[in-house]
Design a protein around this motif. Structure first.
Motif, mmCIF file in Angstrom:
data_model
loop_
_atom_site.group_PDB
_atom_site.id
_atom_site.type_symbol
_atom_site.label_atom_id
_atom_site.label_comp_id
_atom_site.label_asym_id
_atom_site.label_seq_id
_atom_site.Cartn_x
_atom_site.Cartn_y
_atom_site.Cartn_z
ATOM 1 N N PHE A 698 0.719 -1.189 0.095
ATOM 2 C CA PHE A 698 0.056 0.051 -0.103
ATOM 3 C C PHE A 698 0.865 1.215 -0.177
ATOM 4 C CE2 PHE A 698 -2.699 3.094 2.268
ATOM 5 C CZ PHE A 698 -3.724 3.155 1.251
ATOM 6 N N SER A 699 2.078 1.177 0.655
ATOM 7 C CA SER A 699 2.869 2.459 0.695
ATOM 8 C C SER A 699 3.621 2.689 -0.721
ATOM 9 C CB SER A 699 3.920 2.092 1.915
ATOM 10 O OG SER A 699 3.527 2.119 3.110
ATOM 11 N N ARG A 700 3.952 1.627 -1.309
ATOM 12 C CA ARG A 700 4.487 1.681 -2.713
ATOM 13 C C ARG A 700 3.501 2.228 -3.554
ATOM 14 N NH1 ARG A 700 9.178 -0.808 -2.921
ATOM 15 N NH2 ARG A 700 8.462 -2.330 -1.569
ATOM 16 N N ILE A 701 2.216 1.740 -3.662
ATOM 17 C CA ILE A 701 1.118 2.297 -4.514
ATOM 18 C C ILE A 701 0.944 3.783 -4.082
ATOM 19 C CG2 ILE A 701 -1.309 1.966 -5.072
ATOM 20 C CD1 ILE A 701 -0.830 -0.907 -4.401
ATOM 21 N N CYS A 702 0.701 4.187 -2.740
ATOM 22 C CA CYS A 702 0.608 5.529 -2.534
ATOM 23 C C CYS A 702 1.780 6.349 -2.893
ATOM 24 C CB CYS A 702 0.309 5.534 -1.053
ATOM 25 S SG CYS A 702 -1.018 4.967 -0.166
ATOM 26 N N SER A 703 2.810 6.109 -2.715
ATOM 27 C CA SER A 703 3.980 6.709 -3.035
ATOM 28 C C SER A 703 3.853 6.942 -4.901
ATOM 29 C CB SER A 703 5.408 6.247 -3.024
ATOM 30 O OG SER A 703 6.483 6.853 -3.434
ATOM 31 N N PHE A 704 3.633 6.024 -5.533
ATOM 32 C CA PHE A 704 3.458 6.151 -7.029
ATOM 33 C C PHE A 704 2.513 7.431 -7.286
ATOM 34 C CE2 PHE A 704 1.182 5.115 -10.632
ATOM 35 C CZ PHE A 704 2.110 5.211 -11.735
ATOM 36 N N PHE A 705 1.257 7.356 -6.612
ATOM 37 C CA PHE A 705 0.352 8.129 -7.004
ATOM 38 C C PHE A 705 0.742 9.578 -6.318
ATOM 39 C CE2 PHE A 705 -2.656 4.304 -7.343
ATOM 40 C CZ PHE A 705 -2.971 4.672 -8.797
ATOM 41 N N GLU A 706 1.215 9.529 -5.399
ATOM 42 C CA GLU A 706 1.886 10.964 -5.200
ATOM 43 C C GLU A 706 3.108 11.437 -6.016
ATOM 44 O OE1 GLU A 706 3.290 9.970 -1.217
ATOM 45 O OE2 GLU A 706 1.040 9.916 -0.470
ATOM 46 N N SER A 707 3.813 10.616 -6.470
ATOM 47 C CA SER A 707 4.700 11.252 -7.457
ATOM 48 C C SER A 707 4.234 11.710 -8.689
ATOM 49 C CB SER A 707 5.690 9.851 -7.941
ATOM 50 O OG SER A 707 5.049 8.963 -8.713
ATOM 51 N N ILE A 708 3.035 11.141 -9.044
ATOM 52 C CA ILE A 708 2.506 11.844 -10.333
ATOM 53 C C ILE A 708 1.286 12.811 -10.026
ATOM 54 C CG2 ILE A 708 2.947 9.686 -11.523
ATOM 55 C CD1 ILE A 708 0.151 9.190 -11.731
ATOM 56 N N SER A 709 1.305 12.969 -8.699
ATOM 57 C CA SER A 709 0.336 14.268 -8.371
ATOM 58 C C SER A 709 -1.237 13.893 -8.460
ATOM 59 C CB SER A 709 0.651 15.647 -8.992
ATOM 60 O OG SER A 709 1.860 16.104 -8.776
ATOM 61 N N PHE A 710 -1.444 12.563 -7.934
ATOM 62 C CA PHE A 710 -2.928 12.119 -8.119
ATOM 63 C C PHE A 710 -3.107 11.780 -6.824
ATOM 64 C CE2 PHE A 710 -2.938 11.923 -12.489
ATOM 65 C CZ PHE A 710 -4.139 11.342 -13.024
ATOM 66 N N ASP A 711 -4.510 12.098 -6.277
ATOM 67 C CA ASP A 711 -5.161 11.971 -5.115
ATOM 68 C C ASP A 711 -5.892 10.638 -5.245
ATOM 69 O OD1 ASP A 711 -4.236 14.279 -3.738
ATOM 70 O OD2 ASP A 711 -6.026 15.299 -4.330
ATOM 71 N N ILE A 712 -5.626 9.972 -4.021
ATOM 72 C CA ILE A 712 -6.647 8.721 -3.863
ATOM 73 C C ILE A 712 -7.880 8.939 -3.141
ATOM 74 C CG2 ILE A 712 -6.651 6.238 -2.795
ATOM 75 C CD1 ILE A 712 -3.619 6.205 -3.374
ATOM 76 N N PHE A 713 -9.042 8.728 -3.573
ATOM 77 C CA PHE A 713 -10.058 8.995 -3.108
ATOM 78 C C PHE A 713 -10.765 7.798 -1.992
ATOM 79 C CE2 PHE A 713 -11.466 12.357 -6.330
ATOM 80 C CZ PHE A 713 -10.980 13.283 -5.557
#
Length: 863
Positions: A698-713
């Motif tokens: 989950f941390s790895r996935i969160c880090s990826f989306f943060e790196s492309i400036s996407f928010d997880i809803f």
């Protein structure tokens, strides 16, 4: 605009100019010190202008400017006022086009102005050029209108002022300034919490506009002159003067605080300004909130006077052609020139009920475009006649309810009532929240403005032409028997704010008292009071609880009790969330609320299918969809055998079918499977991740989306029976742009697969950059852990300031304590994050470990 610039070949600055620069700086500093000691007040503006006059004259004399030209102050400086960091607007007036020698001399002069420390906004024009450029530009006309001679040829300046007065058409000037004001208000209408002291509605520019128009028409240059001509009373002139002083003193202090020209009341300066002005902390109010309420009340008064005076000036400058034509409406009111008129303006003082009657007539007679100037002024002056005794008058109460029940123009007239202080007089609790700030980082409007936006949102559900915006809401509204009850609930839902205590409870008491006073039936009064008390419950349930858990819907249904309450609460909730900020509402919130509405409605109607047959119903839905892709049941039987009941209850049929299409041939895939699609809710993307479960996933996935400036809803986290992670994410661009998501699908699928395959080390957590709002109004992090209704899982609720990397901090703390994540709802409200996680793990069964986990998580959230 023709301007000159200092020559790049100009000689080094003479010592005389250095000395003058030092003297000017010292004198400015001395004036600032006097002001800060309280010796000057707004007199500072005149002193700064006089100081600037003197130094401009010294430079003019030192450069030996020819006697046939003139140095003229224009704009605010021409008015004889200068704010600490404002530009010095000057016009160098010439009798004819300059020759080369004079042009060089003028360049040297302007260079000198800058060298001695004056921020000169300058233009160099002949007399004819002034009027050529002014003819097509009302801003330049206005700038020239406020002028005074600083130095030079007096006769040339007299010719300039005579010609200027002759060239201005008062009627055209009035029209242009009104349009200019409307456009300015539109530009600044979304800066409600950080208003511009000069440009926002109710700011200094609104006061300037009145005097510019009066001056252009030869009707007066000051408030007292307008009072002598009967446009306002002397008391009103003094009141305008007080409001003007408040705005001017705020702007002076703002310039000094910022150390530059700054006219916006930014969060960065509000606390310091409040401290300077002596606003103390109160139990339920910050000093900055008290300061801003004072500002908003001042701005509201200025807006009222601006509207009334502009109408009265227009009546004098452009008298209506059919002014004498009067059509009676009743014994108290008539129509004159498409405007509502009271032939006897004293009627409002003698009978306060006629104040509300005026607004009822505006609703009933669509040919009326507003209230006549004389009548409006009389109505506004009589507003204080709405006393407790007047509010108890059955006729006045009947008129107010008639306004709410009107099928048309309800919002328009409520806003007009608020604009002229009638609404706050009739509902005193509303008057107390007028101009009240909300520093919760997601309401971007003051309480009164938010309330009116919520009423407007509810009203829009009743307009057939707008049914495409929210089809379900529009259909429910059309079937609701008494819409005025929803409008009342919207009016009172936040009316208890700022008093200390639970604003929902306080508002409930006010609403119930109001409903009883207005003779509403007991059932209707109970509904309004209940809506006010419970107005946050539906959004909290939808956004923070697991809607796939039947107990959640059951408990919510018990609280709602019946379908009428459910429909009313759903409509109010949608309107309320949409009224907090243009950025808070999104398709994901809409879907959560709609899902909760439908499941509760089925439960209230006695349909228990969602509870008893949810798994089978969703499987059958998925199977129907899979048949459309010619995928037989035998092909995905093995995949489904790895999925348990929790999976089928947490995912909709269309999600199950989507997962199955991509995974039924990859049940034992050795490599990660990542698939993305346009989200079915209409915004953002839905991303599927299927991989052998791994630590820090989950941390790895969160880090990826943060790196492309996407928010997880939302995240749905599931582990299959054979140890695979089957996770689904709803994501959206964090900047609220609307990117071409189709172009991003391939990128996300490739890059995220690569990261999960290589298991790249997680990046270091860096200290995040906080928004201005969070820097000045920080949110104390909150962590709460509770068992769910059945005791199978723990519900982890987190409140914190939203910032980049927040989810990564949370996920890494979960990993460090071997806590399993099953679902996540990420709720961002402006700069405030309210996230909910369904978790489990041995650490949460041990009280000591749970305390350590909470402490470490709070430490990470504070960074």
């Amino acid at each position: 605009m023709r301007t000159t610039t200092a020559s790049s070949t100009r000689q080094l600055r003479p010592a005389r100019e250095d000395s003058q620069r030092e003297a000017l700086a010292a004198e400015r500093t001395a004036l600032q010190q006097q002001f800060e000691k309280g010796d000057l007040g707004r007199e500072l503006l005149r002193r700064l202008a006089l100081l600037t006059d003197r130094h401009l004259r010294l430079a003019w004399k030192a450069r030996e400017m020819p006697p046939e030209i003139a140095l003229v102050g224009v704009g605010g400086y021409g008015r004889g006022q200068l704010f600490p960091h404002s530009d010095v607007d000057i016009l160098i007036l010439l009798p004819a086009a300059p020759e080369a020698a004079l042009r060089e001399k003028l360049e040297m002069l302007v260079g000198t102005f800058w060298d001695i420390g004056l921020d000169a906004g300058h233009s160099v024009r002949t007399l004819d050029e002034c009027f050529e450029v002014a003819a097509g530009d009302v801003t330049i006309q206005t700038n020239l209108l406020e002028s005074r001679l600083i130095s030079g040829n007096r006769e040339l300046y007299r010719r300039f002022t005579r010609k200027l007065q002759q060239s201005i058409d008062p009627a055209a000037f009035l029209r242009a300034k009104r349009i200019e004001q409307q456009q300015r208000h539109l530009r600044h209408q979304e800066t409600n919490l950080e208003p511009n002291l000069k440009e926002s509605a109710g700011g200094l520019r609104d006061l300037n506009t009145i005097l510019w128009i009066a001056r252009a028409a030869g009707l007066g240059r000051t408030w007292l002159e307008l009072a002598r001509r009967g446009f306002i009373t002397r008391d009103e002139a003094r009141a305008i003067g007080r409001h003007e002083r408040v705005l001017e003193l705020l702007r002076i202090r703002l310039h000094y605080l910022a150390g530059r020209r700054e006219d916006r009341l930014l969060f960065d300066h509000q606390t310091a300004l409040a401290k300077q002005l002596g606003f103390a902390e109160r139990a339920s109010r910050r000093p900055s909130e008290r300061l801003m309420q004072r500002y908003y009340q001042t701005a509201k008064s200025v807006s009222q006077l601006n509207t009334i005076l502009l109408q009265n000036l227009a009546l004098r400058i452009v008298p209506p052609a059919n002014r004498s034509a009067i059509t009676p409406l009743n014994e108290r009111f008539a129509v004159r020139g498409e405007l509502l008129s009271a032939p006897d303006p004293t009627i409002f003082e003698r009978d306060p009920c006629t104040i509300l009657e005026a607004f009822v007539l505006l609703q009933q007679h669509h040919e009326l475009k507003g209230i006549g100037a004389v009548t409006l002024r009389a109505l506004w002056r009589a507003r204080r006649r709405i006393t407790p005794a007047a509010r108890r008058n059955p006729r006045m109460r009947e008129l107010f309810m008639e306004i709410l029940r009107s099928p048309t123009r309800m919002i328009r007239e409520l806003r007009r009532m608020h604009q002229f202080d009638i609404l706050g007089r009739y509902i005193p609790a509303f008057g107390r929240v007028t101009g009240q700030m909300q520093h919760d980082l997601y309401h971007v409007y003051t309480v009164d403005e938010h309330i009116l936006k919520v009423v407007r949102n509810v009203r829009r559900f009743a307009v057939p032409e707008l049914a495409h915006e929210f089809p379900l809401c529009s259909r429910l509204m059309s079937e609701f028997d008494k819409p005025e009850l929803l409008y009342l609930a919207a009016l009172f839902h936040d009316i208890g704010k700022g008093r200390g205590g639970d604003h929902s409870e306080l508002g409930k008491v006010d609403a119930l008292r109001f409903c009883k006073a207005h003779s509403l039936p007991p059932a209707d009064s109970e509904l309004v009071a209940w809506l006010v008390e419970q107005h946050l419950v539906m959004s909290t349930t939808a956004q923070k609880q697991d809607l796939t858990d039947p107990e959640v819907a059951h408990n919510f249904a018990q609280r709602v009790r019946n379908e009428r309450h459910l429909v009313a609460l759903y409509l109010l909730t949608v309107a309320d969330i949409r009224g907090t900020s243009p950025k808070v509402w999104n398709a994901w919130k809409a879907k959560l609320l709609e899902d909760l509405f439908h499941v509760t409605r089925r439960m209230l109607s006695g349909d228990r299918s969602e509870r008893q047959d949810g798994q089978r119903g969703r499987q059958e839905d998925a199977m129907v969809r899979l048949r459309l892709y010619a995928i037989p049941e035998a092909d995905y039987r093995e995949f489904w055998s790895q999925l348990d009941t929790a999976y089928f209850l947490r995912h909709e049929g269309q999600e199950i079918a989507w997962h199955t299409r991509h995974l039924h041939r990859r049940v034992h895939s050795a490599t990660p499977v990542v698939r993305a699609r346009l989200s079915p809710i209409g915004e953002g993307l839905q991303v599927l991740v299927y991989v052998v479960d791994q630590k820090e996933l989950f941390s790895r996935i969160c880090s990826f989306f943060e790196s492309i400036s996407f928010d997880i809803f939302e995240a749905k986290i599931h582990t299959t029976r054979h140890g695979y992670a089957l996770d689904t994410f709803h994501v959206q661009d964090a900047s609220n742009r609307q990117p071409e998501y189709r172009d991003l699908i391939s990128y996300i699928e490739y890059e995220l697969t690569d990261r999960l395959t290589r298991r790249t080390p997680l990046p270091e957590l860096t200290k995040p950059r906080l928004s201005r709002q969070l820097r000045h109004f920080p949110i104390t992090p909150e962590v709460n852990i509770q068992a769910d209704d059945r005791g199978d899982y723990r519900i982890l609720s987190i409140v914190a300031g939203d910032r980049p990397g927040l989810l990564s901090r949370i996920s890494r703390t979960l990993t460090a304590f071997d806590i399993n994540l099953h679902a996540a709802k990420i709720n961002t409200l402006g700069a405030r994050a309210e996230d909910t996680f369904v978790v489990s793990g041995a650490a949460l069964n041990n009280p000591k470990t749970t305390v350590r986990f909470e402490s470490e998580l709070l430490d990470r959230l504070r960074i």
